[in-house]
Write an enzyme that holds these catalytic residues in place. Structure first.
Site, PDB file in Angstrom:
ATOM      1  N   GLU A   1       9.094  23.667  47.748  1.00 42.47           N
ATOM      2  CA  GLU A   1       8.615  24.710  46.837  1.00 42.47           C
ATOM      3  C   GLU A   1       7.907  24.051  45.659  1.00 42.47           C
ATOM      4  OE1 GLU A   1      11.693  27.468  45.754  1.00 42.47           O
ATOM      5  OE2 GLU A   1      11.398  28.652  47.559  1.00 42.47           O
TER       6      GLU A   1
ATOM      7  N   SER B   1      18.150  28.545  40.473  1.00 41.86           N
ATOM      8  CA  SER B   1      19.030  29.533  39.830  1.00 41.86           C
ATOM      9  C   SER B   1      20.220  29.904  40.701  1.00 41.86           C
ATOM     10  CB  SER B   1      18.261  30.779  39.417  1.00 41.86           C
ATOM     11  OG  SER B   1      17.357  31.146  40.398  1.00 41.86           O
TER      12      SER B   1
ATOM     13  N   TRP C   1      18.175  39.411  46.863  1.00 43.21           N
ATOM     14  CA  TRP C   1      16.725  39.478  47.072  1.00 43.21           C
ATOM     15  C   TRP C   1      16.077  38.104  47.125  1.00 43.21           C
ATOM     16  CZ3 TRP C   1      14.645  44.039  43.588  1.00 43.21           C
ATOM     17  CH2 TRP C   1      15.343  45.211  43.912  1.00 43.21           C
TER      18      TRP C   1
ATOM     19  N   GLU D   1      22.563  34.177  35.924  1.00 44.51           N
ATOM     20  CA  GLU D   1      21.352  34.342  35.114  1.00 44.51           C
ATOM     21  C   GLU D   1      21.647  34.822  33.698  1.00 44.51           C
ATOM     22  OE1 GLU D   1      18.176  36.099  37.350  1.00 44.51           O
ATOM     23  OE2 GLU D   1      16.977  36.425  35.536  1.00 44.51           O
TER      24      GLU D   1
ATOM     25  N   ARG E   1      12.305  27.488  34.530  1.00 48.02           N
ATOM     26  CA  ARG E   1      13.192  27.143  35.647  1.00 48.02           C
ATOM     27  C   ARG E   1      12.412  26.589  36.828  1.00 48.02           C
ATOM     28  NH1 ARG E   1      15.024  30.845  40.357  1.00 48.02           N
ATOM     29  NH2 ARG E   1      13.000  31.701  39.824  1.00 48.02           N
TER      30      ARG E   1
ATOM     31  N   ARG F   1       5.297  27.330  37.473  1.00 46.82           N
ATOM     32  CA  ARG F   1       5.143  28.787  37.566  1.00 46.82           C
ATOM     33  C   ARG F   1       4.408  29.405  36.385  1.00 46.82           C
ATOM     34  NH1 ARG F   1      10.716  31.193  40.122  1.00 46.82           N
ATOM     35  NH2 ARG F   1      10.076  30.728  42.244  1.00 46.82           N
TER      36      ARG F   1
ATOM     37  N   HIS G   1       6.986  35.537  37.553  1.00 49.80           N
ATOM     38  CA  HIS G   1       6.615  35.039  38.869  1.00 49.80           C
ATOM     39  C   HIS G   1       5.140  35.355  39.091  1.00 49.80           C
ATOM     40  CE1 HIS G   1       6.531  34.120  43.092  1.00 49.80           C
ATOM     41  NE2 HIS G   1       7.772  33.662  43.013  1.00 49.80           N
TER      42      HIS G   1
ATOM     43  N   HIS H   1      10.591  37.834  36.130  1.00 49.92           N
ATOM     44  CA  HIS H   1      11.316  37.387  37.316  1.00 49.92           C
ATOM     45  C   HIS H   1      12.652  36.749  36.983  1.00 49.92           C
ATOM     46  CE1 HIS H   1      11.749  36.071  41.414  1.00 49.92           C
ATOM     47  NE2 HIS H   1      11.764  34.796  41.080  1.00 49.92           N
TER      48      HIS H   1
HETATM   49  C1  LIG Z   1      13.008  38.802  44.294  1.00 51.59           C
HETATM   50  C2  LIG Z   1      13.757  37.595  43.791  1.00 51.59           C
HETATM   51  C3  LIG Z   1      13.720  36.407  44.504  1.00 51.59           C
HETATM   52  C4  LIG Z   1      14.425  35.286  44.051  1.00 51.59           C
HETATM   53  N1  LIG Z   1      14.433  34.153  44.806  1.00 51.59           N
HETATM   54  C5  LIG Z   1      15.202  33.113  44.424  1.00 51.59           C
HETATM   55  C6  LIG Z   1      15.355  31.977  45.239  1.00 51.59           C
HETATM   56  O1  LIG Z   1      14.800  31.898  46.330  1.00 51.59           O
HETATM   57  N2  LIG Z   1      16.143  30.963  44.801  1.00 51.59           N
HETATM   58  C7  LIG Z   1      16.786  30.990  43.608  1.00 51.59           C
HETATM   59  O2  LIG Z   1      17.494  30.042  43.263  1.00 51.59           O
HETATM   60  N3  LIG Z   1      16.679  32.088  42.815  1.00 51.59           N
HETATM   61  C8  LIG Z   1      15.928  33.132  43.199  1.00 51.59           C
HETATM   62  N4  LIG Z   1      15.839  34.237  42.403  1.00 51.59           N
HETATM   63  C9  LIG Z   1      16.647  34.297  41.180  1.00 51.59           C
HETATM   64  C10 LIG Z   1      18.106  34.514  41.581  1.00 51.59           C
HETATM   65  O3  LIG Z   1      18.152  35.438  42.644  1.00 51.59           O
HETATM   66  C11 LIG Z   1      18.941  35.041  40.423  1.00 51.59           C
HETATM   67  O4  LIG Z   1      18.723  34.302  39.259  1.00 51.59           O
HETATM   68  C12 LIG Z   1      20.416  34.971  40.785  1.00 51.59           C
HETATM   69  O5  LIG Z   1      20.625  35.626  42.007  1.00 51.59           O
HETATM   70  C13 LIG Z   1      21.258  35.605  39.707  1.00 51.59           C
HETATM   71  O6  LIG Z   1      22.561  35.753  40.211  1.00 51.59           O
HETATM   72  P1  LIG Z   1      23.630  36.497  39.306  1.00 51.59           P
HETATM   73  O7  LIG Z   1      24.875  36.542  40.081  1.00 51.59           O
HETATM   74  O8  LIG Z   1      23.630  35.886  37.960  1.00 51.59           O
HETATM   75  O9  LIG Z   1      23.010  37.965  39.083  1.00 51.59           O
HETATM   76  P2  LIG Z   1      22.718  39.122  40.136  1.00 51.59           P
HETATM   77  O10 LIG Z   1      22.680  38.630  41.518  1.00 51.59           O
HETATM   78  O11 LIG Z   1      21.517  39.858  39.642  1.00 51.59           O
HETATM   79  O12 LIG Z   1      23.989  40.057  40.001  1.00 51.59           O
HETATM   80  C14 LIG Z   1      24.237  40.758  38.814  1.00 51.59           C
HETATM   81  C15 LIG Z   1      25.340  41.751  39.080  1.00 51.59           C
HETATM   82  O13 LIG Z   1      25.726  42.350  37.851  1.00 51.59           O
HETATM   83  C16 LIG Z   1      25.783  43.770  38.018  1.00 51.59           C
HETATM   84  N5  LIG Z   1      25.601  44.346  36.682  1.00 51.59           N
HETATM   85  C17 LIG Z   1      24.535  44.264  35.840  1.00 51.59           C
HETATM   86  N6  LIG Z   1      24.817  44.873  34.679  1.00 51.59           N
HETATM   87  C18 LIG Z   1      26.089  45.341  34.786  1.00 51.59           C
HETATM   88  C19 LIG Z   1      26.952  46.047  33.910  1.00 51.59           C
HETATM   89  N7  LIG Z   1      26.575  46.393  32.670  1.00 51.59           N
HETATM   90  N8  LIG Z   1      28.191  46.382  34.354  1.00 51.59           N
HETATM   91  C20 LIG Z   1      28.603  46.038  35.611  1.00 51.59           C
HETATM   92  N9  LIG Z   1      27.829  45.348  36.472  1.00 51.59           N
HETATM   93  C21 LIG Z   1      26.591  45.014  36.055  1.00 51.59           C
HETATM   94  C22 LIG Z   1      24.709  44.074  39.039  1.00 51.59           C
HETATM   95  O14 LIG Z   1      24.895  45.319  39.633  1.00 51.59           O
HETATM   96  C23 LIG Z   1      24.958  42.903  39.999  1.00 51.59           C
HETATM   97  O15 LIG Z   1      26.053  43.185  40.813  1.00 51.59           O
HETATM   98  C24 LIG Z   1      15.146  35.358  42.840  1.00 51.59           C
HETATM   99  C25 LIG Z   1      15.170  36.552  42.123  1.00 51.59           C
HETATM  100  C26 LIG Z   1      14.489  37.678  42.589  1.00 51.59           C
HETATM  101  C27 LIG Z   1      14.556  38.946  41.812  1.00 51.59           C
END
Ligand SMILES: Cc1cc2nc3c(=O)[nH]c(=O)nc-3n(C[C@H](O)[C@H](O)[C@H](O)COP(=O)(O)OP(=O)(O)OC[C@H]3O[C@@H](n4cnc5c(N)ncnc54)[C@H](O)[C@@H]3O)c2cc1C
Length: 536
Positions: free
Chosen positions: A117, A376, A48, A360, A371, A279, A233, A336
């Site tokens: 940004e 991120s 997203w 995250e 942040r 932010r 956010h 957010h």
């Molecule tokens: C709308 C939006 C816009 C953003 N825009 C930006 C941006 O432009 N630039 C930026 O740097 N950051 C942005 N961020 C923040 C960034 O997207 C996230 O911090 C980052 O993608 C986190 O990545 P991740 O792999 O840690 O977690 P995620 O991408 O959230 O993935 C987590 C995974 O864990 C799985 N999961 C969760 N709990 C369990 C469980 N108990 N058992 C098994 N699986 C589980 C989920 O299904 C998913 O597959 C944005 C966030 C949002 C919501």
């Protein structure tokens, strides 16, 4: 309960967002199992992301300048060595993503195109088709993962607990799509479960971002860092959707302003950088206008070619009958991003042997109390890459490193699972209990906090956590909420994403990162919760 073949689980990665997928790809050809709550690519904040990834790749920009902005945004709590190390690795990780097929936007000379940004001193956000970065990055990585034979994927599987013996984490206990519980033994476990936004009633995060990873790590005894720091956010699009669609920061970077119902540009009276202030300051400005009944809107009418540049935002607006080129976009602050998380060192190791954390769910110290936008995704790839290196290195020296050897044929793993959870029947979350928790968090542990509200929230969260009828996932939500709330009560100052109405100033004596184990959070709750409520 069944035990999966050991061949599937040399390294177990919990979570299929950017951190999980990047780590799995970097570990190839070592065998990896990824479990993910939703189908791969869904249910992840990564998909997203609208802005992109911050990286000092433009002429005239430097990692040092990027680190300075990161440190300034972090309000005194950034681990400067960690931040500098992270931003220095950014160009290499962007090259990795290009190699996996991510179609980053380029300029006419074929150089990476970069956007500006908020709180960045240079244009350094690498993006895809305007606001499609997350979708494009994840599409490329999902395809790469599906084409990698050493990666085994279990979709629709939710981790409910870690498995450990007296010395180390040895796997995870997982709920499959049909409700069966399986234990997955692993020589190394990587938590990559994302954030906690869904603990709040208004959030930009997918449903799966409900703090499960934070809770299961804390229950296994892991050290948690800075959990009180939640970023709200300022400009979620306020059209009654859950999760709330996001109007990316880049829109303000391109000149959009924030106005109230009277048309006043209220950020001008709050901060010298107005809409491009940090932010937390913009979020409180928007919150205050809404609380005062004046509402808040993003005015993006002057941005040329808005629909081409921000197709995702345009689609969300049009779905609610709003045309960004003609109308004001109603906005509200939304949970957010979680700066706090499972404490890790610079290699992504947690305080528990055998457990790493990336993305995250982790707290590396790179973000401090707030942040910087688009840092991120960068943190996710940098630390996921380092974890892969660390695990691969340990696998090459198994006896001296941190990886457990699961004896062949071993069928039973010790489970450190409370009885009530172990024997709980399979049932969906109780939506009323879930909504009550989310409303409570938004009302009392949100943009503006105070002691009375935090104590009230602790009492209610404790009641949910001790409710024998609640499901393991609901209990995990309550445990994650407890950590955030107890730490927010403990920090008697305002800093970064944490604002206390009763302590509105920063206190130099508290300008340090703080760590917590679950037992301390329970002790804080017990100290403010009347005994009969704590055991109800
Ligand atoms: C709308 C939006 C816009 C953003 N825009 C930006 C941006 O432009 N630039 C930026 O740097 N950051 C942005 N961020 C923040 C960034 O997207 C996230 O911090 C980052 O993608 C986190 O990545 P991740 O792999 O840690 O977690 P995620 O991408 O959230 O993935 C987590 C995974 O864990 C799985 N999961 C969760 N709990 C369990 C469980 N108990 N058992 C098994 N699986 C589980 C989920 O299904 C998913 O597959 C944005 C966030 C949002 C919501």
């Amino acid at each position: 309960m069944s035990i999966l073949s050991r061949n599937h689980s040399d390294t177990l990665i919990i979570g299929g967002g950017l951190a999980g997928l990047f780590c799995a790809l970097k570990l190839a050809p070592q065998p990896v199992t990824i479990i993910t709550a939703a189908p791969l690519g869904d249910g992840a904040s990564s998909a997203w992301a609208q802005g992109g990834i911050a990286a000092a790749v433009a002429e005239g920009d430097t990692p040092e300048a990027h680190a300075r902005d990161t440190i300034a945004a972090g309000a005194g709590l950034v681990d400067e060595a960690v931040a500098l190390g992270m931003v220095r690795e950014a160009p290499q990780r962007i090259r990795d993503l290009l190699a996996y097929g991510v179609p980053f936007d380029k300029d006419l000379e074929g150089r990476l195109a970069v956007d500006l940004e908020a709180a960045h001193s240079a244009r350094r956000i690498v993006h895809v088709s305007g606001d499609q970065a997350g979708r494009a990055i994840m599409a490329a990585l999902v395809a790469a993962v599906r084409n990698t034979p050493s990666i085994h994927i279990l979709e629709g599987h939710v981790a409910e607990d870690l498995i450990s013996d007296s010395a180390r984490v040895t796997g995870a206990q997982v709920r499959g799509p049909n409700g069966t519980r399986i234990a997955i033994p692993a020589r190394a476990v990587v938590l990559a479960t994302g954030g906690i936004g869904h603990l709040y009633a208004v959030t930009t995060n997918p449903d799966e971002a409900r703090g499960q990873g934070l809770a299961i790590a804390a229950r296994a005894g892991a050290l948690i860092a800075d959990p009180e720091f939640v970023q709200f956010h300022p400009t979620a699009i306020d059209i009654g959707r859950d999760p709330a669609p996001l109007a990316t920061e880049a829109i303000r970077g391109e000149g959009a302003t924030l106005v109230n119902r009277a048309g006043e540009r209220f950020m001008l009276r709050i901060h010298a950088d107005a809409e491009l202030a940090p932010r937390d300051i913009v979020a409180r400005g928007v919150f205050a206008e809404i609380a005062a009944g004046r509402d808040a809107f993003l005015d993006a009418k002057a941005i040329p070619d808005f629909a081409q540049r921000f197709p995702g935002v345009t689609a969300s607006c049009r779905g609610a009958g709003i045309d960004p080129q003609r109308d004001l976009i109603p906005v509200a602050p939304a949970a957010h991003y979680h700066m706090g998380g499972v404490a890790t060192d610079a290699r992504g190791r947690t305080s528990l042997e055998g457990l790493w954390a990336a993305g995250e769910v982790a707290c590396t110290g790179a973000h401090g109390a707030n942040r910087l936008a688009s840092n991120s995704l960068l943190e996710a790839v940098v630390f996921a890459g380092r974890i892969a290196e660390d695990i691969a290195g340990l696998a090459a020296q198994p006896r001296r490193g941190g990886i457990v050897h699961v004896p062949e044929g071993r069928e039973v793993f010790p489970l450190h699972v409370p009885r009530a959870v172990k024997d709980a029947p399979v049932r969906p979350l109780d939506p009323r209990q879930e909504d009550a928790l989310r409303d409570l968090m938004s009302a009392h542990v949100g943009v503006i906090r105070d002691a009375d509200g935090l104590k009230h929230a602790l009492a209610e969260i404790t009641r949910i956590e001790h409710d024998n009828a609640c499901t393991p996932q609901m209990r995990n939500m309550a445990t994650a909420a407890l950590l955030v709330t107890a730490a927010a009560l403990r920090r008697t100052e305002s800093r970064g994403g944490h604002f206390r109405a009763d302590f509105p100033n920063s206190d130099p004596a508290q300008a340090k990162r703080r760590f917590m184990k679950l037992a301390e959070a329970h002790a804080i709750a017990a100290s403010v919760v009347p005994a009969k409520r704590a055991v109800a």
